[in-house]
Design a protein around this motif. Structure first.
Motif, PDB file in Angstrom:
ATOM      1  N   LEU A 202       0.835  -1.203   0.000  1.00 36.72           N
ATOM      2  CA  LEU A 202       0.000   0.000   0.000  1.00 36.72           C
ATOM      3  C   LEU A 202       0.871   1.256   0.000  1.00 36.72           C
ATOM      4  O   LEU A 202       0.599   2.220  -0.725  1.00 36.72           O
ATOM      5  CB  LEU A 202      -0.913  -0.010   1.226  1.00 36.72           C
ATOM      6  CG  LEU A 202      -1.803   1.214   1.438  1.00 36.72           C
ATOM      7  CD1 LEU A 202      -2.770   1.389   0.274  1.00 36.72           C
ATOM      8  CD2 LEU A 202      -2.571   1.081   2.749  1.00 36.72           C
ATOM      9  N   LEU A 203       1.945   1.228   0.776  1.00 36.17           N
ATOM     10  CA  LEU A 203       2.842   2.384   0.829  1.00 36.17           C
ATOM     11  C   LEU A 203       3.623   2.543  -0.472  1.00 36.17           C
ATOM     12  O   LEU A 203       3.908   3.668  -0.899  1.00 36.17           O
ATOM     13  CB  LEU A 203       3.788   2.262   2.022  1.00 36.17           C
ATOM     14  CG  LEU A 203       3.110   2.301   3.393  1.00 36.17           C
ATOM     15  CD1 LEU A 203       4.131   2.154   4.509  1.00 36.17           C
ATOM     16  CD2 LEU A 203       2.299   3.569   3.573  1.00 36.17           C
ATOM     17  N   ASP A 204       3.943   1.421  -1.131  1.00 34.22           N
ATOM     18  CA  ASP A 204       4.572   1.490  -2.458  1.00 34.22           C
ATOM     19  C   ASP A 204       3.648   2.201  -3.447  1.00 34.22           C
ATOM     20  O   ASP A 204       4.079   3.047  -4.240  1.00 34.22           O
ATOM     21  CB  ASP A 204       4.879   0.088  -2.991  1.00 34.22           C
ATOM     22  CG  ASP A 204       6.092  -0.549  -2.337  1.00 34.22           C
ATOM     23  OD1 ASP A 204       6.879   0.188  -1.699  1.00 34.22           O
ATOM     24  OD2 ASP A 204       6.256  -1.768  -2.458  1.00 34.22           O
ATOM     25  N   LEU A 205       2.371   1.837  -3.405  1.00 39.77           N
ATOM     26  CA  LEU A 205       1.411   2.431  -4.329  1.00 39.77           C
ATOM     27  C   LEU A 205       1.195   3.920  -4.042  1.00 39.77           C
ATOM     28  O   LEU A 205       0.899   4.701  -4.954  1.00 39.77           O
ATOM     29  CB  LEU A 205       0.068   1.696  -4.232  1.00 39.77           C
ATOM     30  CG  LEU A 205       0.062   0.247  -4.727  1.00 39.77           C
ATOM     31  CD1 LEU A 205      -1.262  -0.430  -4.383  1.00 39.77           C
ATOM     32  CD2 LEU A 205       0.321   0.194  -6.229  1.00 39.77           C
ATOM     33  N   THR A 206       1.361   4.281  -2.783  1.00 43.53           N
ATOM     34  CA  THR A 206       1.131   5.674  -2.392  1.00 43.53           C
ATOM     35  C   THR A 206       2.376   6.537  -2.565  1.00 43.53           C
ATOM     36  O   THR A 206       2.320   7.627  -3.144  1.00 43.53           O
ATOM     37  CB  THR A 206       0.673   5.743  -0.919  1.00 43.53           C
ATOM     38  OG1 THR A 206      -0.462   4.906  -0.729  1.00 43.53           O
ATOM     39  CG2 THR A 206       0.316   7.172  -0.530  1.00 43.53           C
ATOM     40  N   PHE A 207       3.492   6.049  -2.063  1.00 45.89           N
ATOM     41  CA  PHE A 207       4.729   6.838  -2.075  1.00 45.89           C
ATOM     42  C   PHE A 207       5.648   6.479  -3.233  1.00 45.89           C
ATOM     43  O   PHE A 207       6.593   7.211  -3.520  1.00 45.89           O
ATOM     44  CB  PHE A 207       5.504   6.632  -0.763  1.00 45.89           C
ATOM     45  CG  PHE A 207       4.853   7.243   0.437  1.00 45.89           C
ATOM     46  CD1 PHE A 207       5.042   8.584   0.743  1.00 45.89           C
ATOM     47  CD2 PHE A 207       4.053   6.484   1.271  1.00 45.89           C
ATOM     48  CE1 PHE A 207       4.445   9.156   1.859  1.00 45.89           C
ATOM     49  CE2 PHE A 207       3.458   7.043   2.391  1.00 45.89           C
ATOM     50  CZ  PHE A 207       3.658   8.385   2.684  1.00 45.89           C
ATOM     51  N   GLY A 208       5.391   5.358  -3.890  1.00 43.87           N
ATOM     52  CA  GLY A 208       6.314   4.858  -4.902  1.00 43.87           C
ATOM     53  C   GLY A 208       7.307   3.907  -4.268  1.00 43.87           C
ATOM     54  O   GLY A 208       7.557   3.953  -3.061  1.00 43.87           O
ATOM     55  N   VAL A 209       7.869   3.019  -5.070  1.00 47.92           N
ATOM     56  CA  VAL A 209       8.878   2.077  -4.584  1.00 47.92           C
ATOM     57  C   VAL A 209      10.146   2.855  -4.299  1.00 47.92           C
ATOM     58  O   VAL A 209      10.623   3.630  -5.133  1.00 47.92           O
ATOM     59  CB  VAL A 209       9.136   0.960  -5.615  1.00 47.92           C
ATOM     60  CG1 VAL A 209      10.202   0.003  -5.112  1.00 47.92           C
ATOM     61  CG2 VAL A 209       7.832   0.229  -5.916  1.00 47.92           C
ATOM     62  N   GLY A 211      13.362   2.287  -4.113  1.00 44.87           N
ATOM     63  CA  GLY A 211      14.504   2.195  -5.019  1.00 44.87           C
ATOM     64  C   GLY A 211      14.265   2.963  -6.300  1.00 44.87           C
ATOM     65  O   GLY A 211      15.146   3.674  -6.799  1.00 44.87           O
ATOM     66  N   ASP A 212      13.064   2.850  -6.862  1.00 46.55           N
ATOM     67  CA  ASP A 212      12.725   3.560  -8.088  1.00 46.55           C
ATOM     68  C   ASP A 212      12.747   5.062  -7.902  1.00 46.55           C
ATOM     69  O   ASP A 212      13.204   5.824  -8.755  1.00 46.55           O
ATOM     70  CB  ASP A 212      11.356   3.133  -8.586  1.00 46.55           C
ATOM     71  CG  ASP A 212      11.332   1.684  -9.045  1.00 46.55           C
ATOM     72  OD1 ASP A 212      12.440   1.121  -9.246  1.00 46.55           O
ATOM     73  OD2 ASP A 212      10.241   1.110  -9.179  1.00 46.55           O
ATOM     74  N   ARG A 213      12.267   5.512  -6.737  1.00 47.10           N
ATOM     75  CA  ARG A 213      12.235   6.940  -6.473  1.00 47.10           C
ATOM     76  C   ARG A 213      13.641   7.502  -6.312  1.00 47.10           C
ATOM     77  O   ARG A 213      13.946   8.595  -6.758  1.00 47.10           O
ATOM     78  CB  ARG A 213      11.412   7.229  -5.210  1.00 47.10           C
ATOM     79  CG  ARG A 213       9.950   6.950  -5.391  1.00 47.10           C
ATOM     80  CD  ARG A 213       9.161   7.426  -4.211  1.00 47.10           C
ATOM     81  NE  ARG A 213       9.319   8.863  -4.035  1.00 47.10           N
ATOM     82  CZ  ARG A 213       8.703   9.540  -3.082  1.00 47.10           C
ATOM     83  NH1 ARG A 213       7.919   8.938  -2.231  1.00 47.10           N
ATOM     84  NH2 ARG A 213       8.860  10.845  -2.971  1.00 47.10           N
ATOM     85  N   ALA A 214      14.499   6.739  -5.642  1.00 43.03           N
ATOM     86  CA  ALA A 214      15.874   7.208  -5.462  1.00 43.03           C
ATOM     87  C   ALA A 214      16.580   7.327  -6.787  1.00 43.03           C
ATOM     88  O   ALA A 214      17.296   8.301  -7.035  1.00 43.03           O
ATOM     89  CB  ALA A 214      16.627   6.229  -4.540  1.00 43.03           C
ATOM     90  N   GLU A 215      16.335   6.369  -7.693  1.00 42.07           N
ATOM     91  CA  GLU A 215      16.961   6.427  -9.013  1.00 42.07           C
ATOM     92  C   GLU A 215      16.426   7.618  -9.820  1.00 42.07           C
ATOM     93  O   GLU A 215      17.195   8.315 -10.493  1.00 42.07           O
ATOM     94  CB  GLU A 215      16.673   5.118  -9.761  1.00 42.07           C
ATOM     95  CG  GLU A 215      17.377   5.054 -11.112  1.00 42.07           C
ATOM     96  CD  GLU A 215      17.133   3.721 -11.825  1.00 42.07           C
ATOM     97  OE1 GLU A 215      17.483   3.637 -13.004  1.00 42.07           O
ATOM     98  OE2 GLU A 215      16.577   2.816 -11.178  1.00 42.07           O
ATOM     99  N   ALA A 216      15.095   7.866  -9.712  1.00 41.48           N
ATOM    100  CA  ALA A 216      14.513   8.983 -10.446  1.00 41.48           C
ATOM    101  C   ALA A 216      15.070  10.307  -9.936  1.00 41.48           C
ATOM    102  O   ALA A 216      15.355  11.222 -10.701  1.00 41.48           O
ATOM    103  CB  ALA A 216      12.993   8.954 -10.285  1.00 41.48           C
ATOM    104  N   THR A 217      15.254  10.408  -8.628  1.00 39.63           N
ATOM    105  CA  THR A 217      15.807  11.635  -8.042  1.00 39.63           C
ATOM    106  C   THR A 217      17.236  11.848  -8.493  1.00 39.63           C
ATOM    107  O   THR A 217      17.672  12.951  -8.805  1.00 39.63           O
ATOM    108  CB  THR A 217      15.755  11.546  -6.512  1.00 39.63           C
ATOM    109  OG1 THR A 217      14.390  11.348  -6.104  1.00 39.63           O
ATOM    110  CG2 THR A 217      16.284  12.831  -5.873  1.00 39.63           C
ATOM    111  N   HIS A 218      17.991  10.755  -8.576  1.00 41.00           N
ATOM    112  CA  HIS A 218      19.406  10.841  -8.981  1.00 41.00           C
ATOM    113  C   HIS A 218      19.532  11.350 -10.417  1.00 41.00           C
ATOM    114  O   HIS A 218      20.388  12.144 -10.735  1.00 41.00           O
ATOM    115  CB  HIS A 218      20.044   9.457  -8.831  1.00 41.00           C
ATOM    116  CG  HIS A 218      21.492   9.416  -9.278  1.00 41.00           C
ATOM    117  ND1 HIS A 218      22.491   9.989  -8.543  1.00 41.00           N
ATOM    118  CD2 HIS A 218      22.071   8.900 -10.412  1.00 41.00           C
ATOM    119  CE1 HIS A 218      23.657   9.812  -9.172  1.00 41.00           C
ATOM    120  NE2 HIS A 218      23.414   9.150 -10.300  1.00 41.00           N
ATOM    121  N   HIS A 219      18.628  10.894 -11.295  1.00 40.54           N
ATOM    122  CA  HIS A 219      18.696  11.307 -12.689  1.00 40.54           C
ATOM    123  C   HIS A 219      18.070  12.693 -12.874  1.00 40.54           C
ATOM    124  O   HIS A 219      18.350  13.371 -13.807  1.00 40.54           O
ATOM    125  CB  HIS A 219      17.965  10.298 -13.590  1.00 40.54           C
ATOM    126  CG  HIS A 219      18.708   8.995 -13.707  1.00 40.54           C
ATOM    127  ND1 HIS A 219      19.954   8.897 -14.262  1.00 40.54           N
ATOM    128  CD2 HIS A 219      18.366   7.728 -13.307  1.00 40.54           C
ATOM    129  CE1 HIS A 219      20.358   7.612 -14.220  1.00 40.54           C
ATOM    130  NE2 HIS A 219      19.413   6.899 -13.654  1.00 40.54           N
TER     131      HIS A 219
END
Length: 219
Positions: A202-209, A211-219
């Motif tokens: 549920l938290l993945d669906l709300t906040f995002g996964v 690992g994916d978010r960290a990678e998106a922030t890095h790029h």
């Protein structure tokens, strides 16, 4: 001549009234866990607490009084755990970590939380059936939880412009879903591990996964 010990024996004992009230509401909890809300009477609470019916009536004039006091005591205990977990996380905790810490305190993962879930479920059913407790009288806690979660969702949005959510509505959804998980566990619909896994989903669906978010922030 009267000695000190005799004087002490003759003096009225000082009573910690807040402790006495807490001992009575703890007894109410145990009666509810063992037999449901219908089992709660002045007599059963007196027997469970070890006090006389007269003492219970002195502190709580009506059954409704000690039921509402019991509901408040459960909320206060949960709130104290929320605060302790929140403090332990520290100022660097992410919104997701904060929400997860709060929500796991609502799951019946130990005897105390299991008893609290049973008690709150009994109150909810009493409100549904019109057994002397109104739904409005039990809404303070979920409203407080929704406010906490919504604030963390707004905090998350402020740090991640790509986050897409409606803080208040999503907070309501999260709170109600977590309540469903808690009661499902009581009924044996899934284990503690299952419930925590579903909460994380549920938290993945709300906040995002994460690992994916960290990678998106890095790029």
């Amino acid at each position: 001549m009267t000695n000190n010990s005799e004087v002490t024996a003759l003096m009225p004992r000082l009573v910690d009234h807040e402790l006495r009230r807490r001992e009575i509401t703890d007894a109410v909890r145990r009666v509810i866990v063992a037999g449901g809300l219908d089992a709660v009477t002045f007599q059963t609470v007196a027997a469970e607490s070890g006090f006389s019916v007269r003492v219970v009536q002195y502190y709580f004039g009506t059954k409704r009084d000690f039921l509402l006091a019991t509901h408040r005591s459960v909320m206060e205990d949960a709130g104290a755990r929320f605060t302790k977990r929140w403090t332990a996380l520290g100022a660097e905790a992410t919104p997701r970590e904060t929400v997860r810490a709060v929500l796991t305190e609502l799951l019946p993962l130990d005897d105390q939380r299991r008893a609290e879930t049973i008690v709150l479920g009994a109150f909810a059913w009493a409100a549904i059936c019109g057994q002397g407790i109104t739904a409005e009288e039990t809404f303070a806690a979920p409203r407080a939880l929704i406010a906490i979660v919504a604030e963390q969702l707004r905090r998350d949005q402020a740090h991640d412009v790509s986050a897409s959510c409606e803080p208040e509505r999503d907070a309501e959804l999260i709170a109600m879903a977590t309540g469903g998980l808690a009661h499902g566990m009581l009924q044996g619909f899934g284990t503690a591990q299952t419930a925590i896994g579903l909460l994380d989903r549920l938290l993945d669906l709300t906040f995002g996964v994460e690992g994916d978010r960290a990678e998106a922030t890095h790029h």
